[in-house]
Motif scaffolding. Structure first.
Motif, PDB file in Angstrom:
ATOM      1  N   PRO A 133       0.861  -1.096   0.190  1.00  0.00           N
ATOM      2  CA  PRO A 133      -0.082  -0.136   0.051  1.00  0.00           C
ATOM      3  C   PRO A 133       1.044   1.310   0.039  1.00  0.00           C
ATOM      4  O   PRO A 133       2.035   1.273   0.738  1.00  0.00           O
ATOM      5  CB  PRO A 133      -1.059  -0.001   1.330  1.00  0.00           C
ATOM      6  CG  PRO A 133      -0.318  -1.243   2.045  1.00  0.00           C
ATOM      7  CD  PRO A 133       0.754  -1.931   1.143  1.00  0.00           C
ATOM      8  N   GLY A 134       0.602   2.149  -0.643  1.00  0.00           N
ATOM      9  CA  GLY A 134       1.131   3.610  -0.763  1.00  0.00           C
ATOM     10  C   GLY A 134       2.138   3.602  -1.686  1.00  0.00           C
ATOM     11  O   GLY A 134       2.936   4.789  -1.921  1.00  0.00           O
ATOM     12  N   VAL A 135       2.433   2.585  -2.526  1.00  0.00           N
ATOM     13  CA  VAL A 135       3.110   2.687  -3.574  1.00  0.00           C
ATOM     14  C   VAL A 135       2.342   3.045  -5.050  1.00  0.00           C
ATOM     15  O   VAL A 135       1.142   2.280  -5.256  1.00  0.00           O
ATOM     16  CB  VAL A 135       3.982   1.071  -4.016  1.00  0.00           C
ATOM     17  CG1 VAL A 135       4.658   1.331  -5.330  1.00  0.00           C
ATOM     18  CG2 VAL A 135       4.757   1.251  -2.864  1.00  0.00           C
ATOM     19  N   SER A 136       2.690   4.108  -5.600  1.00  0.00           N
ATOM     20  CA  SER A 136       1.965   4.440  -6.793  1.00  0.00           C
ATOM     21  C   SER A 136       2.806   4.058  -8.090  1.00  0.00           C
ATOM     22  O   SER A 136       4.181   3.875  -7.957  1.00  0.00           O
ATOM     23  CB  SER A 136       1.834   6.130  -6.791  1.00  0.00           C
ATOM     24  OG  SER A 136       1.285   6.501  -5.376  1.00  0.00           O
ATOM     25  N   PRO A 214       5.639   9.005  -2.104  1.00  0.00           N
ATOM     26  CA  PRO A 214       6.954   8.566  -1.680  1.00  0.00           C
ATOM     27  C   PRO A 214       7.364   7.588  -2.010  1.00  0.00           C
ATOM     28  O   PRO A 214       8.782   7.393  -2.190  1.00  0.00           O
ATOM     29  CB  PRO A 214       6.779   8.611  -0.230  1.00  0.00           C
ATOM     30  CG  PRO A 214       5.217   8.496   0.106  1.00  0.00           C
ATOM     31  CD  PRO A 214       4.697   9.110  -1.120  1.00  0.00           C
ATOM     32  N   ARG A 215       6.612   6.617  -2.664  1.00  0.00           N
ATOM     33  CA  ARG A 215       7.190   5.363  -3.235  1.00  0.00           C
ATOM     34  C   ARG A 215       6.674   5.149  -4.542  1.00  0.00           C
ATOM     35  O   ARG A 215       5.458   5.034  -4.562  1.00  0.00           O
ATOM     36  CB  ARG A 215       6.867   4.292  -2.074  1.00  0.00           C
ATOM     37  CG  ARG A 215       7.434   4.503  -0.658  1.00  0.00           C
ATOM     38  CD  ARG A 215       6.932   3.390   0.172  1.00  0.00           C
ATOM     39  NE  ARG A 215       7.707   2.131   0.114  1.00  0.00           N
ATOM     40  CZ  ARG A 215       7.111   1.066   0.621  1.00  0.00           C
ATOM     41  NH1 ARG A 215       5.893   0.801   0.778  1.00  0.00           N
ATOM     42  NH2 ARG A 215       8.075  -0.093   0.487  1.00  0.00           N
ATOM     43  N   LEU A 216       7.500   4.723  -5.376  1.00  0.00           N
ATOM     44  CA  LEU A 216       7.023   4.675  -6.805  1.00  0.00           C
ATOM     45  C   LEU A 216       7.580   3.780  -7.684  1.00  0.00           C
ATOM     46  O   LEU A 216       8.769   3.288  -7.631  1.00  0.00           O
ATOM     47  CB  LEU A 216       7.402   6.058  -7.424  1.00  0.00           C
ATOM     48  CG  LEU A 216       6.717   7.493  -7.120  1.00  0.00           C
ATOM     49  CD1 LEU A 216       7.472   8.627  -7.576  1.00  0.00           C
ATOM     50  CD2 LEU A 216       5.185   7.568  -7.724  1.00  0.00           C
ATOM     51  N   VAL A 217       6.738   3.118  -8.645  1.00  0.00           N
ATOM     52  CA  VAL A 217       7.419   2.282  -9.468  1.00  0.00           C
ATOM     53  C   VAL A 217       7.378   3.128 -10.881  1.00  0.00           C
ATOM     54  O   VAL A 217       6.317   3.347 -11.225  1.00  0.00           O
ATOM     55  CB  VAL A 217       6.677   0.832  -9.704  1.00  0.00           C
ATOM     56  CG1 VAL A 217       7.042   0.308 -11.013  1.00  0.00           C
ATOM     57  CG2 VAL A 217       6.883  -0.171  -8.526  1.00  0.00           C
ATOM     58  N   LEU A 218       8.777   3.190 -11.423  1.00  0.00           N
ATOM     59  CA  LEU A 218       8.781   3.991 -12.665  1.00  0.00           C
ATOM     60  C   LEU A 218       8.677   3.091 -13.630  1.00  0.00           C
ATOM     61  O   LEU A 218       9.432   2.095 -13.811  1.00  0.00           O
ATOM     62  CB  LEU A 218       9.992   4.988 -12.687  1.00  0.00           C
ATOM     63  CG  LEU A 218      10.598   5.825 -13.740  1.00  0.00           C
ATOM     64  CD1 LEU A 218       9.328   7.047 -14.016  1.00  0.00           C
ATOM     65  CD2 LEU A 218      11.720   6.363 -13.438  1.00  0.00           C
ATOM     66  N   VAL A 219       7.773   3.179 -14.558  1.00  0.00           N
ATOM     67  CA  VAL A 219       7.596   2.597 -15.807  1.00  0.00           C
ATOM     68  C   VAL A 219       7.975   2.923 -17.068  1.00  0.00           C
ATOM     69  O   VAL A 219       7.497   4.142 -17.518  1.00  0.00           O
ATOM     70  CB  VAL A 219       5.848   2.136 -15.709  1.00  0.00           C
ATOM     71  CG1 VAL A 219       5.673   1.117 -17.119  1.00  0.00           C
ATOM     72  CG2 VAL A 219       5.488   1.501 -14.721  1.00  0.00           C
ATOM     73  N   ASP A 220       8.383   2.157 -17.858  1.00  0.00           N
ATOM     74  CA  ASP A 220       9.017   2.386 -19.477  1.00  0.00           C
ATOM     75  C   ASP A 220       8.787   1.069 -20.089  1.00  0.00           C
ATOM     76  O   ASP A 220       8.632  -0.081 -19.749  1.00  0.00           O
ATOM     77  CB  ASP A 220      10.420   2.925 -19.573  1.00  0.00           C
ATOM     78  CG  ASP A 220      10.429   3.769 -20.831  1.00  0.00           C
ATOM     79  OD1 ASP A 220       9.530   3.725 -21.435  1.00  0.00           O
ATOM     80  OD2 ASP A 220      11.612   4.432 -20.898  1.00  0.00           O
ATOM     81  N   ARG A 242      11.137   9.093  -1.908  1.00  0.00           N
ATOM     82  CA  ARG A 242      11.935   8.349  -1.215  1.00  0.00           C
ATOM     83  C   ARG A 242      12.367   7.038  -1.796  1.00  0.00           C
ATOM     84  O   ARG A 242      13.656   6.903  -1.595  1.00  0.00           O
ATOM     85  CB  ARG A 242      11.423   8.326   0.004  1.00  0.00           C
ATOM     86  CG  ARG A 242      11.496   9.423   1.030  1.00  0.00           C
ATOM     87  CD  ARG A 242      11.143   9.246   2.613  1.00  0.00           C
ATOM     88  NE  ARG A 242       9.881   8.899   2.625  1.00  0.00           N
ATOM     89  CZ  ARG A 242       9.538   7.721   2.904  1.00  0.00           C
ATOM     90  NH1 ARG A 242      10.302   6.812   3.397  1.00  0.00           N
ATOM     91  NH2 ARG A 242       8.177   7.374   3.182  1.00  0.00           N
ATOM     92  N   GLU A 243      11.560   6.361  -2.231  1.00  0.00           N
ATOM     93  CA  GLU A 243      12.074   4.819  -2.905  1.00  0.00           C
ATOM     94  C   GLU A 243      11.412   4.836  -4.257  1.00  0.00           C
ATOM     95  O   GLU A 243      10.254   4.877  -4.493  1.00  0.00           O
ATOM     96  CB  GLU A 243      11.579   3.965  -1.827  1.00  0.00           C
ATOM     97  CG  GLU A 243      12.265   2.667  -2.013  1.00  0.00           C
ATOM     98  CD  GLU A 243      11.790   1.804  -0.726  1.00  0.00           C
ATOM     99  OE1 GLU A 243      12.124   0.586  -0.921  1.00  0.00           O
ATOM    100  OE2 GLU A 243      11.115   1.962   0.147  1.00  0.00           O
ATOM    101  N   VAL A 244      12.314   4.523  -5.122  1.00  0.00           N
ATOM    102  CA  VAL A 244      11.671   4.316  -6.468  1.00  0.00           C
ATOM    103  C   VAL A 244      12.592   3.161  -7.445  1.00  0.00           C
ATOM    104  O   VAL A 244      13.623   2.974  -7.033  1.00  0.00           O
ATOM    105  CB  VAL A 244      12.352   5.418  -7.437  1.00  0.00           C
ATOM    106  CG1 VAL A 244      11.732   5.447  -8.811  1.00  0.00           C
ATOM    107  CG2 VAL A 244      11.712   6.712  -6.978  1.00  0.00           C
ATOM    108  N   TRP A 245      11.411   2.174  -7.630  1.00  0.00           N
ATOM    109  CA  TRP A 245      12.092   1.044  -8.712  1.00  0.00           C
ATOM    110  C   TRP A 245      11.520   1.228  -9.754  1.00  0.00           C
ATOM    111  O   TRP A 245      10.862   1.899 -10.279  1.00  0.00           O
ATOM    112  CB  TRP A 245      11.176  -0.130  -8.130  1.00  0.00           C
ATOM    113  CG  TRP A 245      11.880  -1.007  -6.887  1.00  0.00           C
ATOM    114  CD1 TRP A 245      11.832  -0.448  -5.689  1.00  0.00           C
ATOM    115  CD2 TRP A 245      12.181  -2.336  -7.076  1.00  0.00           C
ATOM    116  NE1 TRP A 245      12.498  -1.650  -4.948  1.00  0.00           N
ATOM    117  CE2 TRP A 245      12.770  -2.754  -5.945  1.00  0.00           C
ATOM    118  CE3 TRP A 245      12.357  -3.310  -8.013  1.00  0.00           C
ATOM    119  CZ2 TRP A 245      13.608  -3.971  -5.627  1.00  0.00           C
ATOM    120  CZ3 TRP A 245      13.362  -4.239  -7.870  1.00  0.00           C
ATOM    121  CH2 TRP A 245      13.632  -4.855  -6.618  1.00  0.00           C
TER     122      TRP A 245
END
Ligand SMILES: [Zn+2]
Ligand SMILES: [Zn+2]
Length: 253
Positions: A133-136, A214-220, A242-245
């Motif tokens: 939860p909280g990851v966008s 604050p917490r993200l998954v960056l997509v390409d 703060r945290e990015v995958w």
């Protein structure tokens, strides 16, 4: 309950729409032309999964997490890529990118997600992050004029599809690409780095700050040298994330 009913209704509507499209433009395998799916079962056997690498040094990483010694304040914390960018996968992704077939994007995202859940031990670190939860989800932006010309941003489309599969909100644009830069495809590794430096900005349009995400998954769609993703991550973290995958459907080896 209303939320669930609405989700179901929109799901039915999507299926009806896709049914109509199937009649108008029957789906066939992008490799062998067999009708039914964008990647048929036989061609799927020849698809190679990508091994995990550290998004910072690009050397092997067991789980996709950035090595302890590679972690930095504005750097990517991890990277998951599903397939090697070759053959049938390459053709499908190019079709999504240049012909804007959102249907094919949905299919690729679903298949990619299926691979991750099938190999959930291998993808455990990424899935745990993605599903918390909280990851966008965020996506690599396209330059506005280019997006208008193509009619869609393929990275956004993949991010949207993954979000829907896991029941998260559709991703909002967090980044923008104010000016056109030279195509990365023709450039060397060093030139790519210079080319993307300061090419992206945190968008003020939504009125949000990075702290709201604050917490993200960056997509390409594809990871090549990672220069673009690392630069986008830097901008997101400078804005407060703060945290990015990173997550890409495919990766060049
Ligand atoms: Zn096929
Ligand atoms: Zn590393």
């Amino acid at each position: 309950m209303i939320g669930v009913a609405e989700k179901l209704r929109s799901g039915v509507l999507e299926r009806v729409k896709s049914g109509v499209l199937d009649v108008l433009f029957p789906v066939s395998c992008v490799w062998c032309r067999k009708e039914g799916r964008y990647i048929c079962e036989r061609c799927e056997l020849f698809v190679s999964e990508a091994a995990f690498i550290c998004p910072m040094c690009q050397k092997t990483s067991f789980s996709g997490e950035a090595h302890d010694w590679c972690q930095s304040r504005y750097g990517l914390d991890g990277l998951a890529s599903v397939w090697e960018y070759e053959g049938v996968v390459k053709r499908l992704l190019n079709m999504v990118k240049y012909q804007g077939i959102t249907h094919a994007a949905a299919d690729a995202a679903e298949k990619a997600f299926h691979v991750m859940t099938r190999d959930q031990e291998r993808f455990a670190s990424f899935l745990e992050f993605l599903l918390s939860p909280g990851v966008s989800l965020a996506f690599v932006p396209m330059e506005l004029r280019q997006e208008k010309r193509r009619g869609q941003n393929h990275a956004q489309e993949f991010a949207k599809r993954i979000s829907r599969i896991i029941g998260k909100e559709d991703p909002v644009p967090l980044l923008e690409k104010p000016k056109k830069i030279a195509s990365q495809a023709e450039l060397s590794k060093e030139e790519r780095l210079r080319n993307v430096k300061n090419a992206f900005a945190f968008t003020k349009k939504g009125g949000s700050t990075g702290k709201a995400f604050p917490r993200l998954v960056l997509v390409d769609d594809v990871w090549t040298t990672g220069a673009t993703m690392r630069e986008c991550c830097r901008v997101l973290k400078k804005a407060g994330a703060r945290e990015v995958w990173g997550f890409t459907i495919a990766r060049t080896s």
